[in-house]
Design an enzyme around this catalytic site. Sequence first.
Site, PDB file in Angstrom:
ATOM      1  N   GLU A  30      29.597  46.097  39.289  1.00 53.24           N
ATOM      2  CA  GLU A  30      30.244  45.693  40.543  1.00 53.24           C
ATOM      3  C   GLU A  30      30.396  46.901  41.470  1.00 53.24           C
ATOM      4  OE1 GLU A  30      34.433  43.848  42.259  1.00 53.24           O
ATOM      5  OE2 GLU A  30      34.403  44.998  40.420  1.00 53.24           O
ATOM      6  N   ASP A  39      32.857  45.669  35.489  1.00 54.72           N
ATOM      7  CA  ASP A  39      33.870  45.558  36.532  1.00 54.72           C
ATOM      8  C   ASP A  39      34.125  46.930  37.172  1.00 54.72           C
ATOM      9  OD1 ASP A  39      36.080  43.936  37.761  1.00 54.72           O
ATOM     10  OD2 ASP A  39      37.325  45.439  36.757  1.00 54.72           O
TER      11      ASP A  39
END
Length: 534
Positions: free
Chosen positions: A252, A228
Amino acid sequence: MRSSLLTGAVAAALSFSGLAAAADAEAWKARSIYQVMIDRFARTDGGSVDCKLYEFCGGTWKGLTNKLDYIQGMGFDAIQISPVIKNMEEDTSVGEPYHGYWSEDLTQVNPKFGTKEDLKELVDELHKRDMFLMVDVVVNHMAAKFDNKPPPKVDYSKFKPFNDEKYFHSYCNVTEWENSTNYQNCWLYPYGVALADLKTESSDVVSLFSKWIKDLVSTYSIDGLRIDAAKHVNDEFLPKFVEAAGVFSFGEVLTGVTEDMCRYQNKTKNLLPGMPNYLDFYPLNEAFNGGSFERLQEIKIQAVDACNDTLALGSFIENHDMPRFASQNQDLALAKNAMTYVIMNDGIPTVYQGQEQHFIGGETPSNREPLWTSDYNTEAPLYVLAKTLNKVRKNAIKKSPEYLKKPSEVLIAETNHFCQSKGPAENAVVFCITNKSSKGDSYEMAVPGFRDSDEVVEVISCATTTADAMGQINAYMGQGEPKVWVKRSAIEGTDICPKTTVDGPKKDSGAAASKGAATGVLMAAVLGAASLLL
Ligand SMILES: *[C@@H]1O[C@H](CO)[C@@H](O)[C@H](O)[C@H]1NC(C)=O
Ligand SMILES: *[C@@H]1O[C@H](CO)[C@@H](O)[C@H](O)[C@H]1NC(C)=O
Ligand SMILES: *[C@@H]1O[C@H](CO)[C@@H](O)[C@H](O)[C@H]1NC(C)=O
Ligand SMILES: *[C@@H]1O[C@H](CO)[C@@H](O)[C@H](O)[C@H]1NC(C)=O
Ligand SMILES: *[C@@H]1O[C@H](CO)[C@@H](O)[C@H](O)[C@H]1NC(C)=O
């Protein structure tokens, strides 16, 4: 990262026989991922409850384990799940930590989602089915409730293992999205929750994280990670973390700018092996919302040039952060076209739960609807489409492993159409998508990509056509439906289109055939003439 020449099938066979085979990029490329948000997928009781979207809805790992048939039935052979780590417990002015991204104690699993045993049971059940598990991990920050009076007052002793202020950057608010020092060292979105920003450049933090991820991956036999907010930690941290994990990772990196994304997958030194493909995401969305497909082709050419390996990117149109595709336009034909691109494109297809049910939620948390409201309908049109396309993709890989080795060739990219060919010439898979919507007219379009006299099957309608001397087929377009063609010989003996019909003009085609295909694309102007082509 371990490098290996194992194909997905071999890797799977090895893990099945009990030999540990770390899932690397090559193994993941053959997979197709279904993204699950645990709190919103299925409850342990399998039931349906009303819930507020910013509070816990009650989904669990056990609930997911019980419903793997639903996912496998669509042909997905990997799942990506939301973070598994214990979160802060407080409610906040921006809701409860139902999503799992507000870590507090990395040494414990999230009791809201189940026990360690439940998580292990999920993994065992996945591996029994030869499915991979990708787990989302948060490395940028730890979370604490925030009263919205900056600077945040954080009790660092609550965090494990980062139980001291020394592991964190001192507070500043991210305000400059173009300045990497600012967006990597300051704290993200300080509102309701303080996302205390870890000092990932410090060797203490690196070694605690390395130890932790090694342990997490081996304890739960995790096959891959999603990292993330990877863009919000310092560059040097990423390859060290991925190496410690020892499995394929998506990071990400939320940007639609080719250089900004491809610098993470540099040809000389990778920071990350893979990323969700945000480069395609934006122009693909635009093409279905008043734009054209030309921009999509441009960005694909740039990406193949600038990124080390676009085949290791995740192909997607929906995720838990972006408004649903159908929140912009509810036309079902458009959603079918978007799904077709996602699954048949280069890279690892990633479909977010609810996409197959044509959910329409917009901004977060509306895009996180509990799946049980759909009754897990396995006859929903997009569920059925995903099932067909995953089968076709899997079959293409089985017939020619080369399918996964080379970027697709764009055949047509213009205002209303995008057609692409993937795989070696003798076993090509060709698709055409259109943005005409279900109100689209009926017309014919010549599509290249095959060879003289190839007999081909359009696998969504199971209609056959024969390629002409130039290897072109006549596509009978209508109602804005996508088309996917394979050679008949490639699907013989499979359960893809066991029964076929001969393709021809659409019955409903009272409307005059229209122009609209690219220059250079042969058009059969009137339906009468078209029948001569049969
Ligand atoms: C953080 O910065 C944003 C602008 O980027 C601003 O809207 C917000 O109010 C700031 N929050 C705090 C707590 O300073
Ligand atoms: C970038 O952000 C950092 C941290 O907020 C700041 O110290 C620096 O001045 C900024 N650089 C520029 C060029 O604005
Ligand atoms: C790739 O990374 C190396 C080392 O960090 C750097 O020198 C080079 O300029 C990068 N190349 C690209 C195309 O970004
Ligand atoms: C680039 O991608 C290939 C796979 O296509 C991989 O083998 C290679 O290690 C990657 N290069 C770097 C620098 O990571
Ligand atoms: C399809 O593309 C055309 C040309 O750019 C555009 O006018 C039309 O609005 C697009 N269709 C949809 C549904 O966005």
